[in-house]
Design an enzyme around this catalytic site. Structure first.
Site, PDB file in Angstrom:
ATOM      1  N   GLU A 156       0.802  -1.238   0.000  1.00  0.00           N
ATOM      2  CA  GLU A 156       0.000   0.000   0.000  1.00  0.00           C
ATOM      3  C   GLU A 156       0.833   1.285   0.000  1.00  0.00           C
ATOM      4  O   GLU A 156       0.614   2.175   0.820  1.00  0.00           O
ATOM      5  CB  GLU A 156      -0.986  -0.022   1.180  1.00  0.00           C
ATOM      6  CG  GLU A 156      -1.914  -1.224   1.117  1.00  0.00           C
ATOM      7  CD  GLU A 156      -2.806  -1.390   2.353  1.00  0.00           C
ATOM      8  OE1 GLU A 156      -2.776  -0.521   3.226  1.00  0.00           O
ATOM      9  OE2 GLU A 156      -3.523  -2.393   2.419  1.00  0.00           O
ATOM     10  N   GLU A 261      -6.326 -10.535  -1.321  1.00  0.00           N
ATOM     11  CA  GLU A 261      -7.126 -10.308  -0.094  1.00  0.00           C
ATOM     12  C   GLU A 261      -8.609 -10.250  -0.458  1.00  0.00           C
ATOM     13  O   GLU A 261      -9.345  -9.359  -0.039  1.00  0.00           O
ATOM     14  CB  GLU A 261      -6.693  -9.004   0.584  1.00  0.00           C
ATOM     15  CG  GLU A 261      -5.208  -8.959   0.915  1.00  0.00           C
ATOM     16  CD  GLU A 261      -4.777  -7.731   1.701  1.00  0.00           C
ATOM     17  OE1 GLU A 261      -5.645  -6.990   2.208  1.00  0.00           O
ATOM     18  OE2 GLU A 261      -3.569  -7.511   1.815  1.00  0.00           O
TER      19      GLU A 261
HETATM   20  O1  G3I Z   1      -5.132  -8.542  18.860  1.00  0.00           O
HETATM   21  C1  G3I Z   1      -5.653  -7.325  19.408  1.00  0.00           C
HETATM   22  C2  G3I Z   1      -6.353  -7.580  20.697  1.00  0.00           C
HETATM   23  O2  G3I Z   1      -5.413  -8.027  21.639  1.00  0.00           O
HETATM   24  C3  G3I Z   1      -7.023  -6.295  21.158  1.00  0.00           C
HETATM   25  O3  G3I Z   1      -7.762  -6.543  22.303  1.00  0.00           O
HETATM   26  C4  G3I Z   1      -7.958  -5.757  20.077  1.00  0.00           C
HETATM   27  C5  G3I Z   1      -8.598  -4.420  20.474  1.00  0.00           C
HETATM   28  O4  G3I Z   1      -8.804  -3.592  19.334  1.00  0.00           O
HETATM   29  O5  G3I Z   1      -7.211  -5.556  18.911  1.00  0.00           O
HETATM   30  C6  G3I Z   1      -6.622  -6.734  18.409  1.00  0.00           C
HETATM   31  O6  G3I Z   1      -5.896  -6.383  17.285  1.00  0.00           O
HETATM   32  C7  G3I Z   1      -6.623  -6.141  16.115  1.00  0.00           C
HETATM   33  C8  G3I Z   1      -6.079  -7.071  15.046  1.00  0.00           C
HETATM   34  O7  G3I Z   1      -6.689  -6.778  13.809  1.00  0.00           O
HETATM   35  C9  G3I Z   1      -6.338  -8.552  15.367  1.00  0.00           C
HETATM   36  O8  G3I Z   1      -7.710  -8.799  15.417  1.00  0.00           O
HETATM   37  C10 G3I Z   1      -6.419  -4.703  15.690  1.00  0.00           C
HETATM   38  O9  G3I Z   1      -7.050  -3.836  16.631  1.00  0.00           O
HETATM   39  C11 G3I Z   1      -6.994  -4.475  14.318  1.00  0.00           C
HETATM   40  O10 G3I Z   1      -6.624  -3.167  13.882  1.00  0.00           O
HETATM   41  C12 G3I Z   1      -6.407  -5.481  13.350  1.00  0.00           C
HETATM   42  O11 G3I Z   1      -7.003  -5.271  12.101  1.00  0.00           O
HETATM   43  C13 G3I Z   1      -6.343  -5.845  10.985  1.00  0.00           C
HETATM   44  C14 G3I Z   1      -5.951  -4.730  10.013  1.00  0.00           C
HETATM   45  O12 G3I Z   1      -5.409  -5.269   8.825  1.00  0.00           O
HETATM   46  C15 G3I Z   1      -4.874  -3.836  10.608  1.00  0.00           C
HETATM   47  O13 G3I Z   1      -3.680  -4.555  10.788  1.00  0.00           O
HETATM   48  C16 G3I Z   1      -7.287  -6.823  10.313  1.00  0.00           C
HETATM   49  O14 G3I Z   1      -7.475  -7.951  11.196  1.00  0.00           O
HETATM   50  C17 G3I Z   1      -6.693  -7.308   8.991  1.00  0.00           C
HETATM   51  O15 G3I Z   1      -7.647  -8.072   8.304  1.00  0.00           O
HETATM   52  C18 G3I Z   1      -6.320  -6.100   8.138  1.00  0.00           C
HETATM   53  O16 G3I Z   1      -5.690  -6.585   6.978  1.00  0.00           O
HETATM   54  C19 G3I Z   1      -5.337  -5.596   5.992  1.00  0.00           C
HETATM   55  C20 G3I Z   1      -4.110  -6.078   5.265  1.00  0.00           C
HETATM   56  O17 G3I Z   1      -3.083  -6.353   6.195  1.00  0.00           O
HETATM   57  C21 G3I Z   1      -3.649  -5.034   4.236  1.00  0.00           C
HETATM   58  N1  G3I Z   1      -4.708  -4.687   3.319  1.00  0.00           N
HETATM   59  C22 G3I Z   1      -5.953  -4.265   3.953  1.00  0.00           C
HETATM   60  C23 G3I Z   1      -6.423  -5.369   4.918  1.00  0.00           C
HETATM   61  C24 G3I Z   1      -7.754  -5.051   5.488  1.00  0.00           C
HETATM   62  O18 G3I Z   1      -7.647  -3.907   6.277  1.00  0.00           O
END
Ligand code: G3I
Length: 372
Positions: A156, A261
């Site tokens: 990205e 994705e």
């Molecule tokens: O694991 C923590 C947990 O301990 C905590 O209590 C909770 C509270 O918010 O957060 C948890 O982490 C979250 C994590 O996902 C695991 O579930 C984060 O907040 C959340 O921001 C994170 O979101 C991920 C996002 O990327 C940001 O990294 C999504 O699962 C994931 O599907 C998404 O993937 C991205 C690709 O990497 C890049 N392209 C876009 C795609 C979709 O956004």
């Protein structure tokens, strides 16, 4: 009388449990086998799935998929939490998982402006960002050389107009940072396939930016093996024409094209444009979450048809498409339930909340069989 009723209740319970277990295990078809001669079929795995803590996913993943991408656990904030501290535990487990089931691992990702460790946001000096950038790529990519199949080296980096995003890397390292990331990745992990990965790069302006980026990497004599079109789309609005044109244009650069994705959100979008920017946020209300208790058949049908049209394009271009990866195993796991509005119920994948194949799944299997 009471005894009769209890007996009836027990019988119903047994039938219910049996039908559930037939549902969970009874599907004999397999995406990875059916698309075997076409392209790899992948899914994104979360931490619990990597540790095989979800019995249904543990069964389904090796049965259906031959490629996996870690949804979060190889991102910098998790794998490199402090300046000189790395946390390889879950990534090592993923490698072991891949070996156990002969599943290819696409490591995600090395350089991304988002989900950076907190310490990076506090770095002010250009030299320190450069050292972080080099140390991160060298340490993580070299550890998994020969163990993962591929890397999303840069994720990205582009704006919607095709210019480079004003990330900390662009600010501190200048516009050559993308090429440098690939150069370092190539040195650290000579056995891995190296990819550029982004959303909306099927759209003409952003696509042109991606093409320039790839040409620049190639002109510098640095290796790039493929491009990942993420494929976060919306029901009834999948940009089929742009997708097909992008496959044709990207493949002319001599690189493989992947859909990395894939999901199709069935929910209304609060935005007037398509995006997968993880920082985009909006408020919830009843209109924005129309299907909390199940997806109406009429909507399911549109979802099925969108998936069919998409896979018809993928199959037509299978000679240049090396992988199609869904962003999650089933609807429960999807990031779209909490983005851009938290707490909604979306249905973007081809396995439902009970890990049952949807109509779209069976249609894709049929499509691939008839194509051969
Ligand atoms: O694991 C923590 C947990 O301990 C905590 O209590 C909770 C509270 O918010 O957060 C948890 O982490 C979250 C994590 O996902 C695991 O579930 C984060 O907040 C959340 O921001 C994170 O979101 C991920 C996002 O990327 C940001 O990294 C999504 O699962 C994931 O599907 C998404 O993937 C991205 C690709 O990497 C890049 N392209 C876009 C795609 C979709 O956004």
């Amino acid at each position: 009388m009471i005894q009769k009723r209890l007996k009836l209740a027990a019988t119903i319970a047994v039938i219910f449990m049996a039908s559930n277990s037939i549902n969970a295990q009874g599907n004999k078809s397999s995406l990875k086998k059916t698309f075997n001669n076409d392209f790899l079929i992948g899914t994104a795995m979360d931490a619990a799935q990597i540790e095989e803590k979800e019995p249904n996913a543990a069964k389904l993943i090796p049965q259906q998929f031959n490629a996996v991408t870690p949804e979060n656990i190889m991102k910098a904030e998790i794998i490199h939490p402090a300046w000189d501290k790395y946390n390889f535990d879950l990534a090592d487990k993923l490698v072991a998982y891949g070996e156990k089931y002969a599943i290819k691992i696409n490591a995600h990702n090395l350089i991304w402006h988002s989900q950076l460790p907190a310490f990076v946001k506090g770095i002010k000096s250009t030299d320190s960002i450069k050292i972080f950038f080099e140390n991160h790529i060298k340490t993580v990519a070299s550890r998994y050389d020969g163990k993962v199949y591929s890397w999303d080296v840069v994720n990205e980096a582009l704006n919607e107009d095709g210019t480079l995003r004003n990330s900390i890397f662009l600010q501190k390292l200048g516009p050559d940072y993308v090429t440098e990331a690939f150069r370092l990745a190539q040195q650290a992990s000579p056995h891995a396939q190296l990819y550029y990965n982004d959303y909306n790069i099927e759209e003409p302006k952003k696509r042109a930016g991606a093409i320039s980026l790839i040409k620049k990497i190639q002109a510098a004599g640095v290796k790039i093996d493929g491009i990942g079109i993420q494929g976060h789309w919306h029901l009834g609005k999948v940009p089929f024409k742009n997708i097909e044109e992008s496959i044709e244009e990207f493949s002319k650069l001599g690189i493989k094209v992947m859909f990395t994705e894939l999901d199709i959100s069935v929910l209304p979008s609060p935005f007037d444009h398509n995006t997968a920017d993880v920082n985009a946020k909006a408020q919830n209300n009843i209109k924005m979450n129309p299907y909390p208790n199940g997806l109406p058949d009429s909507v399911q049908l549109v979802l099925t048809n969108d998936y069919i049209s998409l896979f018809k394009i993928f199959l037509k271009h299978k000679d240049v498409i090396s992988r199609v990866t869904f962003w999650g195993v089933n609807d429960t796991q999807s990031w779209l339930n909490d983005w851009p509005i938290p707490g909604r119920t979306d249905y973007p994948l081809i396995f439902d909340r009970k890990f049952q194949p949807k109509e779209a799944y069976y249609k894709l299997i049929e499509l691939a069989k008839h194509k051969k």
